[in-house]
Structure formats: structure tokens, C-alpha cells
Design a protein around this motif. Structure first.
Motif, PDB file in Angstrom:
ATOM      1  N   THR B 110      13.565 -37.746 -40.225  1.00 10.72           N
ATOM      2  CA  THR B 110      13.580 -37.904 -38.561  1.00 10.72           C
ATOM      3  C   THR B 110      14.239 -39.239 -38.150  1.00 10.72           C
ATOM      4  O   THR B 110      14.702 -39.471 -37.039  1.00 10.72           O
ATOM      5  CB  THR B 110      12.193 -37.641 -38.242  1.00 10.72           C
ATOM      6  N   VAL B 111      13.491 -40.191 -38.965  1.00 12.20           N
ATOM      7  CA  VAL B 111      13.668 -41.646 -38.465  1.00 12.20           C
ATOM      8  C   VAL B 111      14.978 -41.839 -38.426  1.00 12.20           C
ATOM      9  O   VAL B 111      15.912 -42.495 -37.527  1.00 12.20           O
ATOM     10  CB  VAL B 111      12.942 -42.681 -39.335  1.00 12.20           C
ATOM     11  N   LEU B 112      15.565 -41.609 -39.587  1.00 17.20           N
ATOM     12  CA  LEU B 112      17.126 -41.965 -39.645  1.00 17.20           C
ATOM     13  C   LEU B 112      18.040 -41.153 -38.770  1.00 17.20           C
ATOM     14  O   LEU B 112      18.960 -41.808 -38.010  1.00 17.20           O
ATOM     15  CB  LEU B 112      17.538 -41.388 -40.981  1.00 17.20           C
ATOM     16  N   ARG B 113      17.686 -39.807 -38.170  1.00 17.54           N
ATOM     17  CA  ARG B 113      18.513 -39.369 -37.270  1.00 17.54           C
ATOM     18  C   ARG B 113      18.264 -40.188 -35.967  1.00 17.54           C
ATOM     19  O   ARG B 113      19.329 -40.423 -35.034  1.00 17.54           O
ATOM     20  CB  ARG B 113      17.949 -37.917 -36.994  1.00 17.54           C
ATOM     21  N   LEU B 114      17.220 -40.738 -35.706  1.00 17.13           N
ATOM     22  CA  LEU B 114      16.975 -41.451 -34.425  1.00 17.13           C
ATOM     23  C   LEU B 114      17.865 -42.622 -34.730  1.00 17.13           C
ATOM     24  O   LEU B 114      18.427 -42.881 -33.464  1.00 17.13           O
ATOM     25  CB  LEU B 114      15.536 -41.778 -34.287  1.00 17.13           C
ATOM     26  N   VAL B 115      17.914 -43.301 -35.765  1.00 19.14           N
ATOM     27  CA  VAL B 115      18.859 -44.494 -35.921  1.00 19.14           C
ATOM     28  C   VAL B 115      20.108 -44.141 -35.627  1.00 19.14           C
ATOM     29  O   VAL B 115      21.125 -44.810 -35.004  1.00 19.14           O
ATOM     30  CB  VAL B 115      18.585 -45.183 -37.188  1.00 19.14           C
ATOM     31  N   LYS B 116      20.563 -43.060 -36.028  1.00 16.37           N
ATOM     32  CA  LYS B 116      21.967 -42.535 -36.087  1.00 16.37           C
ATOM     33  C   LYS B 116      22.364 -42.539 -34.412  1.00 16.37           C
ATOM     34  O   LYS B 116      23.283 -42.868 -34.169  1.00 16.37           O
ATOM     35  CB  LYS B 116      22.188 -41.124 -36.631  1.00 16.37           C
ATOM     36  N   TRP B 117      21.325 -41.842 -33.600  1.00 12.11           N
ATOM     37  CA  TRP B 117      21.776 -41.727 -32.410  1.00 12.11           C
ATOM     38  C   TRP B 117      21.916 -43.169 -31.518  1.00 12.11           C
ATOM     39  O   TRP B 117      22.631 -43.301 -30.645  1.00 12.11           O
ATOM     40  CB  TRP B 117      20.555 -40.974 -31.333  1.00 12.11           C
ATOM     41  N   ILE B 118      21.091 -44.051 -31.957  1.00 17.20           N
ATOM     42  CA  ILE B 118      21.012 -45.350 -31.444  1.00 17.20           C
ATOM     43  C   ILE B 118      22.335 -46.121 -31.993  1.00 17.20           C
ATOM     44  O   ILE B 118      23.004 -46.716 -31.153  1.00 17.20           O
ATOM     45  CB  ILE B 118      19.737 -46.052 -32.069  1.00 17.20           C
ATOM     46  N   MET B 119      22.934 -45.943 -33.268  1.00 15.10           N
ATOM     47  CA  MET B 119      23.918 -46.698 -33.666  1.00 15.10           C
ATOM     48  C   MET B 119      25.110 -45.846 -32.663  1.00 15.10           C
ATOM     49  O   MET B 119      26.082 -46.332 -32.521  1.00 15.10           O
ATOM     50  CB  MET B 119      24.404 -46.080 -35.010  1.00 15.10           C
ATOM     51  N   LEU B 120      25.216 -44.509 -32.558  1.00 13.58           N
ATOM     52  CA  LEU B 120      26.422 -44.076 -31.798  1.00 13.58           C
ATOM     53  C   LEU B 120      26.354 -44.556 -30.474  1.00 13.58           C
ATOM     54  O   LEU B 120      27.484 -44.702 -29.708  1.00 13.58           O
ATOM     55  CB  LEU B 120      25.753 -42.151 -31.687  1.00 13.58           C
ATOM     56  N   VAL B 121      25.161 -44.556 -29.700  1.00 10.35           N
ATOM     57  CA  VAL B 121      25.401 -45.246 -28.318  1.00 10.35           C
ATOM     58  C   VAL B 121      25.666 -46.707 -28.416  1.00 10.35           C
ATOM     59  O   VAL B 121      26.698 -47.179 -27.672  1.00 10.35           O
ATOM     60  CB  VAL B 121      24.005 -45.177 -27.772  1.00 10.35           C
ATOM     61  N   ILE B 122      25.370 -47.409 -29.577  1.00 14.51           N
ATOM     62  CA  ILE B 122      26.056 -48.648 -29.731  1.00 14.51           C
ATOM     63  C   ILE B 122      27.336 -48.792 -29.939  1.00 14.51           C
ATOM     64  O   ILE B 122      27.981 -49.556 -29.036  1.00 14.51           O
ATOM     65  CB  ILE B 122      25.362 -49.504 -30.714  1.00 14.51           C
ATOM     66  N   PHE B 123      27.771 -48.098 -30.852  1.00 15.47           N
ATOM     67  CA  PHE B 123      29.307 -47.618 -31.122  1.00 15.47           C
ATOM     68  C   PHE B 123      30.182 -47.463 -29.938  1.00 15.47           C
ATOM     69  O   PHE B 123      31.067 -48.088 -29.787  1.00 15.47           O
ATOM     70  CB  PHE B 123      29.225 -46.626 -32.222  1.00 15.47           C
ATOM     71  N   LEU B 124      29.886 -46.561 -29.202  1.00 17.15           N
ATOM     72  CA  LEU B 124      30.558 -46.114 -28.121  1.00 17.15           C
ATOM     73  C   LEU B 124      30.328 -46.911 -26.894  1.00 17.15           C
ATOM     74  O   LEU B 124      31.401 -47.117 -26.224  1.00 17.15           O
ATOM     75  CB  LEU B 124      30.361 -44.936 -27.847  1.00 17.15           C
ATOM     76  N   PRO B 213      22.325 -35.221 -49.340  1.00 15.88           N
ATOM     77  CA  PRO B 213      22.111 -36.397 -49.038  1.00 15.88           C
ATOM     78  C   PRO B 213      21.826 -36.614 -47.862  1.00 15.88           C
ATOM     79  O   PRO B 213      21.326 -38.007 -47.197  1.00 15.88           O
ATOM     80  CB  PRO B 213      23.408 -37.177 -49.404  1.00 15.88           C
ATOM     81  N   MET B 214      21.961 -35.660 -46.872  1.00 17.21           N
ATOM     82  CA  MET B 214      21.827 -35.783 -45.379  1.00 17.21           C
ATOM     83  C   MET B 214      20.649 -35.065 -44.943  1.00 17.21           C
ATOM     84  O   MET B 214      20.085 -35.022 -43.837  1.00 17.21           O
ATOM     85  CB  MET B 214      23.214 -35.370 -44.270  1.00 17.21           C
ATOM     86  N   GLY B 215      20.062 -34.538 -46.018  1.00 15.33           N
ATOM     87  CA  GLY B 215      18.570 -33.750 -45.856  1.00 15.33           C
ATOM     88  C   GLY B 215      18.588 -32.617 -44.803  1.00 15.33           C
ATOM     89  O   GLY B 215      17.993 -32.228 -44.053  1.00 15.33           O
ATOM     90  N   ILE B 216      19.670 -31.767 -45.009  1.00 14.46           N
ATOM     91  CA  ILE B 216      19.823 -30.765 -43.784  1.00 14.46           C
ATOM     92  C   ILE B 216      19.203 -29.699 -44.546  1.00 14.46           C
ATOM     93  O   ILE B 216      19.212 -29.079 -45.794  1.00 14.46           O
ATOM     94  CB  ILE B 216      21.388 -30.374 -43.933  1.00 14.46           C
ATOM     95  N   LYS B 217      18.038 -29.180 -43.834  1.00 11.63           N
ATOM     96  CA  LYS B 217      17.145 -28.095 -44.425  1.00 11.63           C
ATOM     97  C   LYS B 217      17.821 -26.763 -43.967  1.00 11.63           C
ATOM     98  O   LYS B 217      17.132 -26.032 -44.568  1.00 11.63           O
ATOM     99  CB  LYS B 217      15.813 -28.326 -43.678  1.00 11.63           C
TER     100      LYS B 217
END
Lengths: 430, 297
Positions: B110-124, B213-217
Motif C-alpha cells: 500500500t505504501v509502495l503504491r502511494l509512492v508510485k502515484w507520487i513518482m508519477l506526478v513528479i515524473f510527468l 514482485p508487484m504484490g498483485i492479490k
């Protein structure tokens, strides 16, 4: 036996002598019935020898000298962990009518006969396979197992493992991983062996070899469902509980080779026109082989079983994803509970799917749903099973039985009628 | 997968030296600092630059990108990305040493997914506020180095070290937060590579969930397709990097498969699974020598 009675004449000793006598007589009778079924593969002999060794000759489990045995009562206790800690697991689910009669006085009337038999064995205290266990590991699944754990704890070194009642939440699985770690600590107390990656890896490799042979066997049966009689197959699976797995692997390897050779030559154990039956439900433990024997006798062919002392006894392999101690412990926790189709879990839809897959694989024409008197959880699932199989058009009957031989004739009539129904009635189109 | 190594070795090499003249629409990194402007990744993180080009250039870029995403989807992540390769090496090193890593943990994902969204925003978005993503991108630090160009450390290098160390303890940790990867995954519904499940064959053992590795349930919990079908259920998600670990660890025939245009290219097979774990039988012969003395005691 006569020497035994005259040497020690107290009532208790005579009672024990009678028990041993009756117990071995029943075991001999059922072993003979299993062996007398036509088309017995020669490679079945080592398996029936194990059963003979334990139930007739009254010797302990077949294991190397010096290795302590740990009594387990369920598929949910991973044997790999016990092997890794230097002990040998012995699945002690009771099937004996004689022990059931002893246990009938101890356990309540409505309790399940399997647990009554275990309590009977424990109370009479003469079976080496029970007496030599240095630890009893009881998974807390159904009510009877709960009270069994309490009963055993008063008399023996016992550990209760708290199996989660649900398997989809991650927290439940974490709990079970912790339980296995606690179990390994208890095992260290018994065997003085520490948990290590090397030992776990070795044990998992050993059981993987057994499961490889079993998978080979299952693939053979999927291709040729009639190549071996179900009763013989169930005897082989029952033997896994009482012998070291490396031996069992070797026997299974030989059995696979023989069945493969026979199948290629076209020698089937049952005729093509026999209705193919699947049996599911409460476990069928040696010597309680009434129902498989009746199915074969009354003209059916038992091609598959979905019971925990049968195919399920060693079916699910641990999928080790991470090669470390924790990785293996997690894999063991997962494989013991998640694919398990025991109805003691809250959600057991996977059992319906598993049976649907087996119906396809073995081209099953009818299902016998076996319920032991007192096994409520399996009884609950009968409704669901009836509905699902109704949708597929497969006939199913519910057969309730107990650990005595008085109902054999009634069962015979019902099973015969069911087989006739499939042969000449609805299912005859196949 | 073992295959991933072979492909990624080539991927790493090729991205390093061969493709420096072609404008690749997707690959995750500019290969050398001179060719910076040719990489698709550069355009995504510098959208302000993209929009100053002519509209033909913009269309060509998005067009080729979408073709690539539909054709390969996140197979690029699983098999071609050089940073993925580096992480896989770190993971295999840990496997060989039998060191414990970070095990499956829903909170962590859950934390990693949040970081992903943040990274996405920063990236774009960082291009629009005057920053440069390539300054601290770990891939920018490592790809030129692997290609044989000079190693430029600094903030990017620091992050690269973090990526490698966390990749050692947790499989493919950077892929969990990679913004370009997620953008590739958005087209998963149209992608030609899909992950299909047969719910009847599945015994719900959870091996796929533990292996992912992506924790897809959802691959573990889905029991029915959208129209109620029980087999050939599409379980591809935008997070799935098509590494095939779930299929490799699946012990039931046909329960999981990677399909290309509907045809199975990698299918779960019980006997193959068993061969992975079953050793040579002679290894356990020791007890058999005791057989004669023990059985008839």
C-alpha cells in the motif's frame, strides 16, 4: 497370544489382549479384502506391507532407528517441517472399529468416530505407533479436534496449532506462519535440532520427490482412469501416514512404472462399462475401507477421491518462492492451509472447483458424498455440492456411515442402487 | 524467469550501444547523455519540451508509444528493461546466499503504491516547474554506465544505490514505483499479451500471490470473470510486469497462463513445477539402506 493372557491375568490386561486380538483380526480381514480385489498391481505389496506392519504385526511406524516420531492429525501440519527438525511425522487419524468402541465410552455419543478412535487408542495404550510418539501435534480445526487436543495434552507432550479459520486475509496467513515457528521451537525441544535453511531445504526436497511421483501417478490416472482400482490406490495413500517418505517415494515410483506399463499394453483394472465414481467427504482411514470395497464389489469403479487420507494426503506442494528459512516457512504455511479443501474453513468454495476439475479430469459419472456420523462440517457442505452437481447433471448421493460393520448391508443396497442408476438411468449416455 | 536474463542481457547491451541513433518510443532510459533527446522516457518527463515540437512530432511520439504499449505492454518491464535486469541480478544474488528478505506484506505494498502515484506526478509534472527528472533518476545513472559511457554519480547515483540495495531485499522494488512502467500498464486492456486464469483448475494455493514482485492479490482472489465465466479469465492489471513468476510457481495444469493474441505462450504445468523442486532420487537413499534392518524388527 495365549502366552500373553496366561502370563498376565488382570482384567485390564485381558481387555488389552482382547483389543489387540480384535484389532488385528479386523485389519487382517480388510487387508485380505483389498488384496483379493482382482487386478491388484504387484507393486502394491510394499504399501499393504506397511499397513500390515502397523495394524497386524503391531509394530511401530516404519522409520530409521533413533528418529523420534511426531503424531500429526491432519494434512494441515506440514510434514516437511517435522522431517527438517529430525523427526518423522505419523498421521494418526484413527480408522479402527475396535478403538472406536473403546473411545465411545470416553467421547460424547455424537462426536465424530475418527476422534473417538484416536481417544480409544490413547486410552488403551497398546498400539506402538501411538505409544512411541514423542510429541502430538494437533491442528485446531473442528470442535472435536479442539477437545482432542485438550484430552491428549493431559496425557502426553502435545502442541496445538491454531489454524486460521479464513485464508484470504494476509493477517491470517501471518498468524499461521508464526504458529509454525512456535511448532519448530517445540520440535527442537524434542529432537535438539535447530531450524536451519539447509535442513528445511533437504526435507522439502525429499517430500518434493514424493510429490513428483504422486503427480506422475495422478497424470497417469487422468489419462487412464481405470488403470488401477480406487481401493488399491487409497490403500497406497493411507500407507504414507506410517512410513518414511523416502521409502514411500520408492514404492510409488515402482507402482507408477507398473501402471504405466500396464496402461500402455491396454490392461485396465476395471471394465470400461463400470460407472466411474468419485468419493468425497469425511476421511476414509484404514481399516475402515467398507465403502471403497463396496463400490468396487457392486460393479462401480472408484476412479478418484477427494478425501484427506486419500489423494489430498500429499497433493499440494509447497511453492517455495524465496530460498531462505522464512521463505520456506511461508511456503509451508501457505500450502498447508490455502489450497486445503477442509470444510472447517469459513469459505470453502475451492472445494467445489476442485471437484469440478476432478469430474473433468477423470470423466466421473457419479459422486458419493461420504459423511461420518457426527462430522457436521462435511454435512453442511452437502447442500452446496448437490446444487452444483445438479447444474452439471452428475448424480450424487449422501452416504452416512459410522465405525461399525452393522451398516454394511444397508450401504451395499444403497450403493448398488446408485450404481444401477448411473448404469441404466440418467448417466448412461456416457 | 531464466529467459529474462538472456533477453535482458541483450536489452542492456543493445540499449547501450546499438540504438543510439533511433528514436525508441519507450525504453526506460536515454543511453548516453548526448542522445538524451531521442528517448521516449525523456519526452514523458519533459512534457513541456514535447509540446514545443511540431504537432507531427507529438503525434508520431504518442502513436509509436501506443503501438509499442499495445504490442508489448509491460513485457518490456518483465523482460527488456535494463533496470529490471539489474534488480533481478540483485534478487538472484540473495537467493544464492539464502539471506532473508522482506516477505509479502500488504501494508508495504500500500505504501509502495502511494509512492508510485507520487513518482508519477513528479515524473510527468516536474518539467513544467523547471526541474529535470533525469537529474535524480536512478536509471539515468546506471544505463549509460552499463553501456560503457562514463559513470555519472550524484543524486541519481545515490538513488541507484538505494534501488539496488532495496532490490536485493525485496524483489523488483523499483518496478513497484516506476512511473514509466505504470504508464505502459495503462493499456493493459488492449495489450496483446495477457494473463489468463482458469478458476476451476486453480486450487487457491496463493503461490502466485507470494511470488508476484508487484504484490498483485487479484490474481489469487479472482474466481469469476466479469461475465461469470470460469476459465480464460483475464487477470491482467496495470501493475503486472509480465515477469511470469506466478505461472512458474503455479502447481496446477492450465490454472495460469500468459497469452499472446489469445494463444498460450507460457502455461502452468504440474510436472514442470515438480521437476523444479524434485531432486535426484538417489539423494535420499540413506534410509533405504536401513530398510532391511528396521522393517522386520
Amino acid at each position: 497370544m495365549n502366552d500373553y493372557i496366561s502370563r498376565q491375568g488382570s482384567a485390564e490386561d485381558r481387555r488389552k489382549a482382547r483389543f489387540l486380538n480384535k484389532s488385528s483380526t479386523t485389519a487382517i480381514k480388510y487387508l485380505r479384502k483389498i488384496e483379493d480385489l482382482p487386478h491388484k498391481p504387484d507393486a502394491l505389496k510394499p504399501f499393504t506391507d506397511v499397513l500390515k506392519h502397523v495394524f497386524v504385526d503391531m509394530q511401530g511406524a516404519v522409520k530409521p532407528q533413533g528418529v523420534p516420531s511426531v503424531g500429526t492429525y491432519c494434512v494441515m501440519i506440514p510434514p516437511e517441517l517435522i522431517y527438517a527438525m529430525g523427526a518423522m511425522p505419523v498421521k494418526l487419524c484413527g480408522g479402527s472399529y475396535t478403538a472406536f468402541n473403546v473411545g465411545d465410552d470416553i467421547a460424547p455419543r455424537d462426536a465424530c468416530p475418527l476422534v473417538k478412535a484416536i481417544m480409544g487408542f490413547e486410552s488403551i495404550g497398546v498400539m506402538p505407533v501411538y505409544q512411541e510418539c514423542q510429541l502430538m501435534a494437533v491442528p485446531i480445526t473442528c470442535d472435536c479436534k479442539k477437545k482432542l487436543a485438550g484430552y491428549l495434552a493431559e496425557r502426553r507432550n502435545t502442541i496445538a496449532l491454531h489454524v486460521p479459520s479464513g485464508r484470504d486475509r494476509d493477517e491470517d496467513m501471518e498468524q499461521y506462519v508464526r504458529e509454525l515457528y512456535l511448532f519448530s521451537q517445540k520440535l527442537t525441544e524434542v529432537t535438539d535440532v535447530e531450524l536451519s535453511y539447509e535442513r528445511l531445504s533437504w526435507a522439502c526436497g525429499m517430500t518434493a520427490a514424493a510429490q513428483y511421483e504422486l503427480s506422475r501417478f495422478i497424470e497417469l490416472r487422468r489419462k487412464y482412469p481405470l488403470a488401477i482400482k480406487g481401493t488399491h490406490y487409497m490403500a497406497a495413500m493411507n500407507a504414507i501416514s506410517y512410513t518414511h517418505i523416502s521409502l514411500w517415494t520408492r514404492y510409488m515410483h515402482d507402482l507408477c512404472d507398473e501402471i504405466e506399463a500396464k496402461a500402455k499394453r491396454g490392461e485396465m483394472a476395471s471394465k470400461e462399462n463400470r460407472p466411474r465414481i468419485l468419493i468425497t467427504g469425511s476421511p476414509i482411514v484404514f481399516p475402515n475401507f467398507k465403502i471403497p470395497l463396496l463400490i468396487e464389489e457392486m460393479g462401480g469403479a472408484l476412479v478418484a477421491d477427494e478425501t484427506c487420507m486419500g489423494e489430498r494426503g500429499a497433493y499440494d506442494p509447497p511453492a517455495i518462492v524465496d530460498q531462505s528459512t522464512d521463505g520456506i516457512m511461508r511456503a509451508l504455511a501457505n500450502k498447508s492451509t490455502r489450497p486445503c479443501t477442509c470444510p472447517t474453513f469459513v469459505d470453502n468454495k475451492r472445494r467445489v472447483y476442485r471437484i469440478m476439475q476432478m469430474l473433468k479430469d477423470y470423466r466421473v459419472q457419479g459422486v458419493i458424498y461420504h459423511v461420518l456420523r457426527g462430522c457436521l462440517v462435511y454435512d453442511y457442505e452437502y447442500q452446496v455440492m448437490e446444487e452444483e452437481l445438479g447444474k452439471l447433471g452428475i448424480p450424487i448421493i449422501r452416504i452416512e456411515s459410522d465405525y461399525n460393520e452393522e451398516d454394511v448391508e444397508q450401504l451395499r443396497i444403497r450403493i448398488e442402487a446408485f450404481i444401477e442408476l448411473i448404469k441404466y438411468g440418467k448417466g448412461s449416455s456416457k | 524467469m531464466i529467459l529474462s536474463f538472456a533477453l535482458l542481457i541483450f536489452g542492456s547491451r543493445l540499449t547501450g550501444t546499438v540504438f543510439s541513433n533511433i528514436q525508441l518510443p519507450v525504453l526506460a532510459c536515454p543511453y548516453n547523455l548526448d542522445q538524451l533527446t531521442s528517448a521516449g522516457c525523456y519526452y514523458f518527463s519533459h512534457l513541456d519540451v514535447l509540446f514545443t515540437e511540431g504537432w507531427q512530432e507529438i503525434l508520431a511520439f504518442f502513436g509509436t508509444f501506443i503501438v509499442c504499449a499495445v504490442l508489448l505492454g509491460r513485457v518490456l518491464c518483465g523482460f527488456i528493461c535494463p533496470l529490471g535486469f539489474v534488480q533481478d541480478i540483485a534478487h538472484e544474488a540473495r537467493q544464492a546466499l539464502h539471506i532473508e528478505g522482506v516477505s509479502l506484506n500488504e501494508k508495504m505494498y500500500t505504501v509502495l503504491r502511494l509512492v508510485k502515484w507520487i513518482m508519477l506526478v513528479i515524473f510527468l509534472g516536474i518539467g513544467f516547474v523547471g526541474g529535470n527528472f533525469c537529474d535524480f533518476c536512478p536509471a539515468a545513472a546506471i544505463s549509460p554506465a552499463l553501456a560503457g559511457f562514463k559513470l555519472s554519480l550524484g543524486l541519481g547515483g545515490f538513488f541507484m544505490i538505494i534501488v539496488i540495495v532495496s532490490g536485493f531485499f525485496k524483489r523488483r522494488s523499483f518496478c513497484n514505483i516506476c512511473p514509466l512502467g505504470y504508464i505502459l500498464g495503462l493499456t493493459h486492456k488492449a495489450s496483446l499479451f495477457k494473463l489468463k486464469k482458469d478458476a476451476v483448475a486453480c486450487t487457491e494455493c496463493g503461490a502466485c500471490y507470494e511470488a508476484c514482485p508487484m504484490g498483485i492479490k487479484s490474481i489469487f482472489t479472482v474466481r469469476e470473470g466479469k461475465k461469470g465465466e470460469l476459465s480464460k479469465i483475464d487477470v491482467t492489471t496495470p501493475d503486472c510486469i509480465m515477469c511470469g513468476e506466478c505461472v512458474r510457481r503455479c502447481p496446477e495444469n492450465n490454472a495460469l497462463a500468459i497469452t499472446f493474441c489469445g494463444k498460450k505462450v507460457y502455461n502452468a504445468d504440474r510436472m514442470k513445477f515438480m521437476k523444479q523442486y524434485a531432486p535426484k532420487p538417489d539423494k535420499y537413499a540413506p534410509f533405504l539402506n536401513h530398510e532391511k534392518s528396521d522393517k522386520h524388527e
